[in-house]
Design a protein around this motif. Structure first.
Motif, PDB file in Angstrom:
ATOM      1  N   LYS A  29       0.814  -1.220   0.000  1.00 51.25           N
ATOM      2  CA  LYS A  29       0.000   0.000   0.000  1.00 51.25           C
ATOM      3  C   LYS A  29       0.852   1.278   0.000  1.00 51.25           C
ATOM      4  O   LYS A  29       0.311   2.373   0.097  1.00 51.25           O
ATOM      5  N   ILE A  30       2.162   1.145  -0.108  1.00 48.38           N
ATOM      6  CA  ILE A  30       3.045   2.318  -0.064  1.00 48.38           C
ATOM      7  C   ILE A  30       2.763   3.235  -1.262  1.00 48.38           C
ATOM      8  O   ILE A  30       2.509   2.761  -2.371  1.00 48.38           O
ATOM      9  N   SER A  31       2.805   4.513  -1.008  1.00 51.16           N
ATOM     10  CA  SER A  31       2.585   5.470  -2.098  1.00 51.16           C
ATOM     11  C   SER A  31       3.862   5.617  -2.922  1.00 51.16           C
ATOM     12  O   SER A  31       4.966   5.364  -2.434  1.00 51.16           O
ATOM     13  N   ILE A  32       3.696   6.040  -4.143  1.00 47.34           N
ATOM     14  CA  ILE A  32       4.847   6.281  -5.018  1.00 47.34           C
ATOM     15  C   ILE A  32       5.725   7.363  -4.408  1.00 47.34           C
ATOM     16  O   ILE A  32       6.958   7.281  -4.458  1.00 47.34           O
ATOM     17  N   THR A  33       5.096   8.355  -3.800  1.00 47.93           N
ATOM     18  CA  THR A  33       5.841   9.441  -3.156  1.00 47.93           C
ATOM     19  C   THR A  33       6.726   8.896  -2.038  1.00 47.93           C
ATOM     20  O   THR A  33       7.892   9.259  -1.931  1.00 47.93           O
ATOM     21  N   ARG A  34       6.180   8.023  -1.214  1.00 41.76           N
ATOM     22  CA  ARG A  34       6.950   7.458  -0.098  1.00 41.76           C
ATOM     23  C   ARG A  34       8.077   6.565  -0.612  1.00 41.76           C
ATOM     24  O   ARG A  34       9.181   6.588  -0.068  1.00 41.76           O
ATOM     25  N   LYS A  35       7.812   5.790  -1.664  1.00 40.62           N
ATOM     26  CA  LYS A  35       8.859   4.961  -2.258  1.00 40.62           C
ATOM     27  C   LYS A  35      10.034   5.825  -2.703  1.00 40.62           C
ATOM     28  O   LYS A  35      11.187   5.478  -2.487  1.00 40.62           O
ATOM     29  N   LYS A  36       9.710   6.950  -3.338  1.00 38.54           N
ATOM     30  CA  LYS A  36      10.760   7.863  -3.804  1.00 38.54           C
ATOM     31  C   LYS A  36      11.513   8.457  -2.620  1.00 38.54           C
ATOM     32  O   LYS A  36      12.735   8.587  -2.655  1.00 38.54           O
ATOM     33  N   GLU A  37      10.798   8.826  -1.565  1.00 40.44           N
ATOM     34  CA  GLU A  37      11.456   9.375  -0.375  1.00 40.44           C
ATOM     35  C   GLU A  37      12.437   8.366   0.223  1.00 40.44           C
ATOM     36  O   GLU A  37      13.553   8.731   0.595  1.00 40.44           O
ATOM     37  N   LEU A  38      12.024   7.118   0.312  1.00 38.77           N
ATOM     38  CA  LEU A  38      12.916   6.088   0.858  1.00 38.77           C
ATOM     39  C   LEU A  38      14.128   5.880  -0.036  1.00 38.77           C
ATOM     40  O   LEU A  38      15.262   5.783   0.450  1.00 38.77           O
ATOM     41  N   PHE A  39      13.904   5.814  -1.336  1.00 41.83           N
ATOM     42  CA  PHE A  39      15.001   5.678  -2.292  1.00 41.83           C
ATOM     43  C   PHE A  39      15.972   6.850  -2.171  1.00 41.83           C
ATOM     44  O   PHE A  39      17.184   6.655  -2.064  1.00 41.83           O
ATOM     45  N   ASP A  40      15.437   8.062  -2.178  1.00 41.77           N
ATOM     46  CA  ASP A  40      16.283   9.259  -2.082  1.00 41.77           C
ATOM     47  C   ASP A  40      17.072   9.270  -0.777  1.00 41.77           C
ATOM     48  O   ASP A  40      18.260   9.628  -0.770  1.00 41.77           O
ATOM     49  N   LEU A  41      16.440   8.879   0.316  1.00 39.46           N
ATOM     50  CA  LEU A  41      17.133   8.826   1.603  1.00 39.46           C
ATOM     51  C   LEU A  41      18.246   7.795   1.553  1.00 39.46           C
ATOM     52  O   LEU A  41      19.370   8.072   1.991  1.00 39.46           O
ATOM     53  N   TYR A  42      17.981   6.628   1.017  1.00 34.21           N
ATOM     54  CA  TYR A  42      18.989   5.577   0.906  1.00 34.21           C
ATOM     55  C   TYR A  42      20.202   6.094   0.118  1.00 34.21           C
ATOM     56  O   TYR A  42      21.343   5.968   0.568  1.00 34.21           O
ATOM     57  N   ILE A  43      19.953   6.652  -1.042  1.00 33.64           N
ATOM     58  CA  ILE A  43      21.043   7.113  -1.910  1.00 33.64           C
ATOM     59  C   ILE A  43      21.796   8.284  -1.268  1.00 33.64           C
ATOM     60  O   ILE A  43      23.032   8.307  -1.258  1.00 33.64           O
ATOM     61  N   SER A  44      21.068   9.234  -0.702  1.00 37.24           N
ATOM     62  CA  SER A  44      21.730  10.421  -0.137  1.00 37.24           C
ATOM     63  C   SER A  44      22.470  10.113   1.165  1.00 37.24           C
ATOM     64  O   SER A  44      23.399  10.822   1.526  1.00 37.24           O
ATOM     65  N   ARG A  45      22.076   9.081   1.872  1.00 35.50           N
ATOM     66  CA  ARG A  45      22.713   8.732   3.140  1.00 35.50           C
ATOM     67  C   ARG A  45      23.432   7.393   3.073  1.00 35.50           C
ATOM     68  O   ARG A  45      23.592   6.692   4.069  1.00 35.50           O
ATOM     69  N   GLY A  65      13.180  -2.054  -5.829  1.00 31.78           N
ATOM     70  CA  GLY A  65      11.730  -1.899  -5.946  1.00 31.78           C
ATOM     71  C   GLY A  65      11.340  -0.552  -6.510  1.00 31.78           C
ATOM     72  O   GLY A  65      10.426  -0.450  -7.342  1.00 31.78           O
ATOM     73  N   TYR A  66      12.026   0.480  -6.065  1.00 28.25           N
ATOM     74  CA  TYR A  66      11.735   1.820  -6.576  1.00 28.25           C
ATOM     75  C   TYR A  66      12.065   1.923  -8.069  1.00 28.25           C
ATOM     76  O   TYR A  66      11.314   2.511  -8.848  1.00 28.25           O
ATOM     77  N   LEU A  67      13.186   1.334  -8.458  1.00 27.21           N
ATOM     78  CA  LEU A  67      13.652   1.454  -9.844  1.00 27.21           C
ATOM     79  C   LEU A  67      12.983   0.468 -10.801  1.00 27.21           C
ATOM     80  O   LEU A  67      13.270   0.486 -11.996  1.00 27.21           O
ATOM     81  N   SER A  68      12.094  -0.365 -10.295  1.00 26.63           N
ATOM     82  CA  SER A  68      11.537  -1.438 -11.123  1.00 26.63           C
ATOM     83  C   SER A  68      10.905  -0.942 -12.424  1.00 26.63           C
ATOM     84  O   SER A  68      10.997  -1.619 -13.438  1.00 26.63           O
ATOM     85  N   ASP A  69      10.304   0.220 -12.394  1.00 31.31           N
ATOM     86  CA  ASP A  69       9.666   0.752 -13.607  1.00 31.31           C
ATOM     87  C   ASP A  69      10.314   2.062 -14.060  1.00 31.31           C
ATOM     88  O   ASP A  69       9.678   2.886 -14.707  1.00 31.31           O
TER      89      ASP A  69
END
Length: 176
Positions: A29-45, A65-69
């Protein structure tokens, strides 16, 4: 709050942070916005995600998972990084794609990392090449035909783990 946890000097707290990221990224049920936030946090940190098990715990769903599409150019950049954990993220993230029967990125990133000097990269590349090979044995054997003679032994052993004895013997002795 997760970023605060990532700032901790304690491994266990940072592992908790990446575990939370992973649990959230796996949530259907995660939103696309939240997926992007998690991805961005992972990469930036990524400087705080600095152990093999932190990468393995979170990269498949948070990054893969974020990059799948989406375009996966960032993975190729990470694969060429001087930072071992970024290189490991590049290959481990492809596990998400393997589960979707998308194998090209795994083999392409493995090609970039096939001569890496670090054993923790050897293990990761060998593991994901093996996993991709379960889905397409021909792609695995094509990869091994090309790289087995020059692959680090640990990478090779992990790669051939599910092959039959004759094939294992063949690749273990290729070019040696």
């Amino acid at each position: 709050e997760i970023e605060k946890l990532l700032e901790s000097p304690y491994y266990e707290v940072r592992m908790g942070a990446v575990s939370i990221m992973d649990f959230q990224a796996r949530n259907k049920k995660i939103s696309i916005t939240r997926k992007k936030e998690l991805f961005d946090l992972y990469i930036s940190r990524h400087d705080r995600i600095n152990n093999w098990d932190m990468v393995d715990r979170s990269a498949p769903y948070v990054v893969g998972g974020y990059l799948s599409d989406k375009p996966r150019k960032v993975l190729y950049k990470l694969a060429k990084s001087k930072n071992i954990w970024e290189r490991r993220t590049a290959i481990v993230s492809t596990y998400y794609f393997i589960r979707q029967n998308e194998l090209d990125d795994t083999f392409n990133i493995a090609e970039i990392l096939v001569h890496d000097k670090h054993e923790l990269i050897h293990k990761a590349v060998g593991s994901w090449v093996r996993e991709a090979g379960k889905r397409d044995k021909k792609k695995l054997t094509d990869f091994l035909d090309k790289y087995a003679p020059a692959m680090p032994r640990t990478m090779l052993r992990y790669s051939i783990e599910k092959l039959n004895k004759k094939q294992k013997d063949f690749y273990m002795n290729a070019g040696r």
